[in-house]
Write a protein that holds these residues in place. Structure first.
Motif, PDB file in Angstrom:
ATOM      1  N   PHE A 195       0.817  -1.209   0.000  1.00 55.68           N
ATOM      2  CA  PHE A 195       0.000   0.000   0.000  1.00 55.68           C
ATOM      3  C   PHE A 195       0.856   1.266   0.000  1.00 55.68           C
ATOM      4  N   ASN A 208      -1.388   2.002   4.536  1.00 51.01           N
ATOM      5  CA  ASN A 208      -2.058   0.699   4.540  1.00 51.01           C
ATOM      6  C   ASN A 208      -3.505   0.832   5.019  1.00 51.01           C
ATOM      7  N   LEU A 209      -4.387   0.126   4.322  1.00 51.77           N
ATOM      8  CA  LEU A 209      -5.812   0.165   4.659  1.00 51.77           C
ATOM      9  C   LEU A 209      -6.150  -0.787   5.791  1.00 51.77           C
ATOM     10  N   THR A 215      -5.294   2.669  10.606  1.00 54.58           N
ATOM     11  CA  THR A 215      -6.463   1.929  10.132  1.00 54.58           C
ATOM     12  C   THR A 215      -7.713   2.173  10.966  1.00 54.58           C
ATOM     13  N   ASN A 220     -11.891  -2.059   9.153  1.00 53.99           N
ATOM     14  CA  ASN A 220     -10.808  -1.276   8.541  1.00 53.99           C
ATOM     15  C   ASN A 220     -11.222  -0.782   7.161  1.00 53.99           C
ATOM     16  N   ALA A 221     -11.945  -1.632   6.424  1.00 59.19           N
ATOM     17  CA  ALA A 221     -12.373  -1.267   5.071  1.00 59.19           C
ATOM     18  C   ALA A 221     -13.393  -0.140   5.080  1.00 59.19           C
ATOM     19  N   PRO A 228     -12.487   4.692   5.629  1.00 53.71           N
ATOM     20  CA  PRO A 228     -12.614   5.865   4.750  1.00 53.71           C
ATOM     21  C   PRO A 228     -14.038   6.413   4.675  1.00 53.71           C
TER      22      PRO A 228
END
Length: 332
Positions: A113, A119-120, A269, A309-310, A313
């Protein structure tokens, strides 16, 4: 004229630094590490040192020879990833499997990433879940505490409390009968149960939480929301007749404390706003409970953190801190 430089997370404010905060987290892990040595002896030491060394080497090699960057292996992030990976795997895991987990954690979970701040997903959990899927037998064969403190591979193994409860309930046993075969709440609190180094003693992990809160490395929002959600949700299910362990067992066994305190709170994250952190923590708690109660695995904290974590955003996009200033409407 001064330039405004916008850099990726983690964003550290005040007089702190990334290195200082990373090493404070490592200090907070010391009580649990000492307890894991007391319970698992040589195995805990071998697994932890191997994981840390592998993560440091892989980060150095990838940055220097593949990405052509200045190596940053001494900023503490690779060291912490190695420690957390070790805390998520059995203390009798073969060294070659640990090396694969470290390579996946650093190479795929972090450096693919763009390195720290980009990193995601939590790198240590990426490595752990990869190993769980690829080597399910080795990753679910847990040493029994104090079986052989000088042993590493040749140790007595047994199931974790969550696994025993899940298998027993699935076979039709009564919950109270199953509890008679398990360690007491006190044993779970002090770590005298089967599992990984990160499952060794809720009390030791809570001491780490107190230290990090005192040092202001993290805030209370994520760990408290995760733990409170799991406790409340499992209490509702357990006392409404659903076949699952009582809420105290869910809190003191498995990787819940490690995940809620040390992994869900990862700067990169996790959400930036306090409201976002609460939403993030509640989501982890709900998913963890659903996997534990209704899923195929007895444990669910790793999957829950990676799934949430996903969504970070999206959480950061729609849950923002209040802006300073006043909106001005210009009438034509």
């Amino acid at each position: 004229m001064a330039k405004l430089v916008i850099s990726p997370s983690p964003h550290v404010h005040g007089g702190d630094s990334i290195e200082k905060n990373m090493y404070n987290v490592l200090i907070a892990l010391v009580p649990a590490f000492i307890l894991s040595i007391f319970n698992f002896g040589l195995g805990a030491v071998v697994v932890t040192l191997t994981s840390i060394a592998a993560c440091l080497v892989f980060e150095f090699v990838i940055q220097k020879y593949l990405l052509k960057q200045e190596p940053s292996m001494l900023d503490g992030s690779a060291l912490l990833t190695g420690a957390l990976l070790a805390f998520n795997i059995p203390s009798n895991l073969p060294i070659w499997i640990i090396l694969i987990g470290a390579l996946v954690a650093i190479g795929i979970g972090k450096m693919s990433f763009g390195g720290l701040g980009n990193n995601l997903f939590n790198p240590a959990l990426v490595g752990r879940v990869f190993l769980l899927i690829s080597f399910p037998v080795q990753m679910t064969t847990w040493p029994v505490p104090q079986a052989d403190l000088l042993g590493y591979m040749d140790v007595t193994t047994g199931a974790t409390p969550l696994a025993v409860i899940k298998e027993g309930l699935a076979s039709g046993q009564h919950y109270l009968d199953i509890m008679q075969t398990l360690p007491s709440y006190t044993d779970m609190l002090f770590g005298f149960t089967g599992g990984s180094a990160g499952e060794m003693g809720a009390l030791a992990l809570l001491l780490g939480l107190v230290y990090m809160l005192y040092k202001k490395v993290i805030t209370w929002h994520i760990p408290v929301s995760v733990i409170a959600t799991v406790f409340a949700f499992t209490a509702i299910l357990h006392y409404s007749g659903v076949k699952t362990a009582d809420p105290v067992v869910h809190l003191f066994s498995g990787g819940l404390m490690l995940g809620a305190i040390f992994m869900a709170t990862d700067y990169v994250t996790s959400p930036m706003s306090k409201k976002g952190m609460l939403v993030f923590g509640i989501g982890i708690g709900v998913i963890t409970t659903l996997v534990r109660v209704f899923g195929a695995y007895p444990e669910g904290i790793s999957f829950a953190i990676l799934i949430m974590n996903a969504f970070v955003p999206i959480i950061d996009r729609y849950i923002k801190p209040k802006r300073f200033g006043e909106k001005v409407v210009i009438k034509k």
